[in-house]
Design a protein around this motif. Structure first.
Motif, PDB file in Angstrom:
ATOM      1  N   GLY A   1      -0.969  51.204  81.384  1.00  0.00           N
ATOM      2  CA  GLY A   1      -0.504  50.442  82.547  1.00  0.00           C
ATOM      3  C   GLY A   1       0.507  51.219  83.362  1.00  0.00           C
ATOM      4  O   GLY A   1       0.232  52.323  83.832  1.00  0.00           O
ATOM      5  N   THR A   2       1.703  50.671  83.506  1.00  0.00           N
ATOM      6  CA  THR A   2       2.729  51.304  84.335  1.00  0.00           C
ATOM      7  C   THR A   2       3.280  52.585  83.727  1.00  0.00           C
ATOM      8  O   THR A   2       3.932  53.353  84.414  1.00  0.00           O
ATOM      9  CB  THR A   2       3.899  50.334  84.593  1.00  0.00           C
ATOM     10  N   ARG A   3       3.030  52.806  82.460  1.00  0.00           N
ATOM     11  CA  ARG A   3       3.501  54.035  81.800  1.00  0.00           C
ATOM     12  C   ARG A   3       2.391  55.070  81.697  1.00  0.00           C
ATOM     13  O   ARG A   3       2.364  55.880  80.780  1.00  0.00           O
ATOM     14  CB  ARG A   3       4.053  53.693  80.426  1.00  0.00           C
ATOM     15  N   TRP A   4       1.457  55.063  82.636  1.00  0.00           N
ATOM     16  CA  TRP A   4       0.287  55.934  82.590  1.00  0.00           C
ATOM     17  C   TRP A   4       0.646  57.412  82.612  1.00  0.00           C
ATOM     18  O   TRP A   4      -0.148  58.237  82.189  1.00  0.00           O
ATOM     19  CB  TRP A   4      -0.666  55.608  83.741  1.00  0.00           C
ATOM     20  N   GLU A   5       1.858  57.762  83.074  1.00  0.00           N
ATOM     21  CA  GLU A   5       2.251  59.174  83.124  1.00  0.00           C
ATOM     22  C   GLU A   5       2.286  59.813  81.745  1.00  0.00           C
ATOM     23  O   GLU A   5       2.198  61.027  81.612  1.00  0.00           O
ATOM     24  CB  GLU A   5       3.633  59.348  83.771  1.00  0.00           C
ATOM     25  N   SER A   6       2.421  58.997  80.715  1.00  0.00           N
ATOM     26  CA  SER A   6       2.498  59.510  79.346  1.00  0.00           C
ATOM     27  C   SER A   6       1.129  59.831  78.756  1.00  0.00           C
ATOM     28  O   SER A   6       1.050  60.346  77.638  1.00  0.00           O
ATOM     29  CB  SER A   6       3.195  58.489  78.443  1.00  0.00           C
ATOM     30  N   ALA A   7       0.069  59.555  79.483  1.00  0.00           N
ATOM     31  CA  ALA A   7      -1.282  59.713  78.935  1.00  0.00           C
ATOM     32  C   ALA A   7      -1.565  61.139  78.485  1.00  0.00           C
ATOM     33  O   ALA A   7      -2.152  61.357  77.415  1.00  0.00           O
ATOM     34  CB  ALA A   7      -2.321  59.260  79.958  1.00  0.00           C
ATOM     35  N   GLU A   8      -1.173  62.131  79.278  1.00  0.00           N
ATOM     36  CA  GLU A   8      -1.445  63.530  78.909  1.00  0.00           C
ATOM     37  C   GLU A   8      -0.692  63.914  77.631  1.00  0.00           C
ATOM     38  O   GLU A   8      -1.243  64.604  76.769  1.00  0.00           O
ATOM     39  CB  GLU A   8      -1.054  64.468  80.049  1.00  0.00           C
ATOM     40  N   ASP A   9       0.569  63.482  77.525  1.00  0.00           N
ATOM     41  CA  ASP A   9       1.342  63.793  76.319  1.00  0.00           C
ATOM     42  C   ASP A   9       0.727  63.142  75.086  1.00  0.00           C
ATOM     43  O   ASP A   9       0.634  63.760  74.019  1.00  0.00           O
ATOM     44  CB  ASP A   9       2.786  63.318  76.474  1.00  0.00           C
ATOM     45  N   ILE A  10       0.315  61.890  75.232  1.00  0.00           N
ATOM     46  CA  ILE A  10      -0.275  61.181  74.098  1.00  0.00           C
ATOM     47  C   ILE A  10      -1.637  61.779  73.750  1.00  0.00           C
ATOM     48  O   ILE A  10      -1.990  61.898  72.575  1.00  0.00           O
ATOM     49  CB  ILE A  10      -0.362  59.675  74.395  1.00  0.00           C
ATOM     50  N   ALA A  11      -2.393  62.186  74.761  1.00  0.00           N
ATOM     51  CA  ALA A  11      -3.680  62.842  74.496  1.00  0.00           C
ATOM     52  C   ALA A  11      -3.463  64.128  73.703  1.00  0.00           C
ATOM     53  O   ALA A  11      -4.206  64.421  72.759  1.00  0.00           O
ATOM     54  CB  ALA A  11      -4.417  63.129  75.805  1.00  0.00           C
ATOM     55  N   GLN A  12      -2.438  64.882  74.072  1.00  0.00           N
ATOM     56  CA  GLN A  12      -2.136  66.114  73.344  1.00  0.00           C
ATOM     57  C   GLN A  12      -1.795  65.801  71.883  1.00  0.00           C
ATOM     58  O   GLN A  12      -2.288  66.465  70.966  1.00  0.00           O
ATOM     59  CB  GLN A  12      -0.975  66.842  74.013  1.00  0.00           C
ATOM     60  N   ALA A  13      -0.969  64.775  71.675  1.00  0.00           N
ATOM     61  CA  ALA A  13      -0.624  64.384  70.306  1.00  0.00           C
ATOM     62  C   ALA A  13      -1.860  63.897  69.553  1.00  0.00           C
ATOM     63  O   ALA A  13      -1.996  64.135  68.346  1.00  0.00           O
ATOM     64  CB  ALA A  13       0.454  63.298  70.327  1.00  0.00           C
ATOM     65  N   THR A  14      -2.768  63.246  70.267  1.00  0.00           N
ATOM     66  CA  THR A  14      -4.004  62.777  69.646  1.00  0.00           C
ATOM     67  C   THR A  14      -4.848  63.944  69.170  1.00  0.00           C
ATOM     68  O   THR A  14      -5.391  63.924  68.061  1.00  0.00           O
ATOM     69  CB  THR A  14      -4.806  61.911  70.635  1.00  0.00           C
ATOM     70  N   TRP A  15      -4.953  64.997  69.993  1.00  0.00           N
ATOM     71  CA  TRP A  15      -5.762  66.156  69.587  1.00  0.00           C
ATOM     72  C   TRP A  15      -5.147  66.880  68.398  1.00  0.00           C
ATOM     73  O   TRP A  15      -5.874  67.460  67.580  1.00  0.00           O
ATOM     74  CB  TRP A  15      -6.001  67.099  70.768  1.00  0.00           C
ATOM     75  N   VAL A  16      -3.838  66.824  68.262  1.00  0.00           N
ATOM     76  CA  VAL A  16      -3.209  67.385  67.052  1.00  0.00           C
ATOM     77  C   VAL A  16      -3.652  66.579  65.836  1.00  0.00           C
ATOM     78  O   VAL A  16      -4.014  67.144  64.796  1.00  0.00           O
ATOM     79  CB  VAL A  16      -1.669  67.406  67.193  1.00  0.00           C
TER      80      VAL A  16
END
Length: 132
Positions: free
Chosen positions: A34-49
């Motif tokens: 939602g409004t915190r969508w800017e964190s998506a790339e960081d969370i995606a990176q953590a997901t790939w780890v």
């Protein structure tokens, strides 16, 4: 430390999953945040780890792996929001660690992977739009 044993098969599978699912994962995370969508790339990176750490235990086929990846993304999102995952540095300049990272695919490779996935799903691909 990543659990991927460094065999070409593991690296290839991780790269393939990244090519197939990274864009979808980022879109999924943006929609969920939602409004915190800017964190998506960081969370995606953590997901790939997390994917790299648990890839050997993944019991689903590559074309059905998004549900498993989304579950790992959920855990990465919770950790990110709680601030429980501490920032750690990994030296990816060493040869061994660098082999564990998926290569960043070119736009052509991503388009080809999307076409292959759509063909696997027996769907017609939609034409790519070129930005002016």
């Amino acid at each position: 430390m990543l659990d991927v044993d460094g065999t070409p098969g593991d690296r290839d599978r991780l790269s393939l999953l990244y090519v197939i699912y990274n864009a979808r994962l980022v879109r999924h995370l943006r929609a969920r945040l939602g409004t915190r969508w800017e964190s998506a790339e960081d969370i995606a990176q953590a997901t790939w780890v997390l994917v790299a750490e648990r890839l050997a235990k993944c019991g689903v086929a590559d074309d059905e792996a998004f549900g498993w990846i989304a579950e790992l993304a959920r855990a990465a999102t919770l950790a990110h929001m709680r601030g429980t995952r501490s920032e750690t540095t990994t030296d990816f300049t060493s040869l061994a660690a660098g082999l564990l990272l998926p290569t960043v695919p070119s736009a052509e490779d991503e388009a080809l992977a999307n076409t292959v996935v759509l063909a696997m799903l027996d769907q017609e691909p939609t034409p790519l739009k070129v930005a002016a």
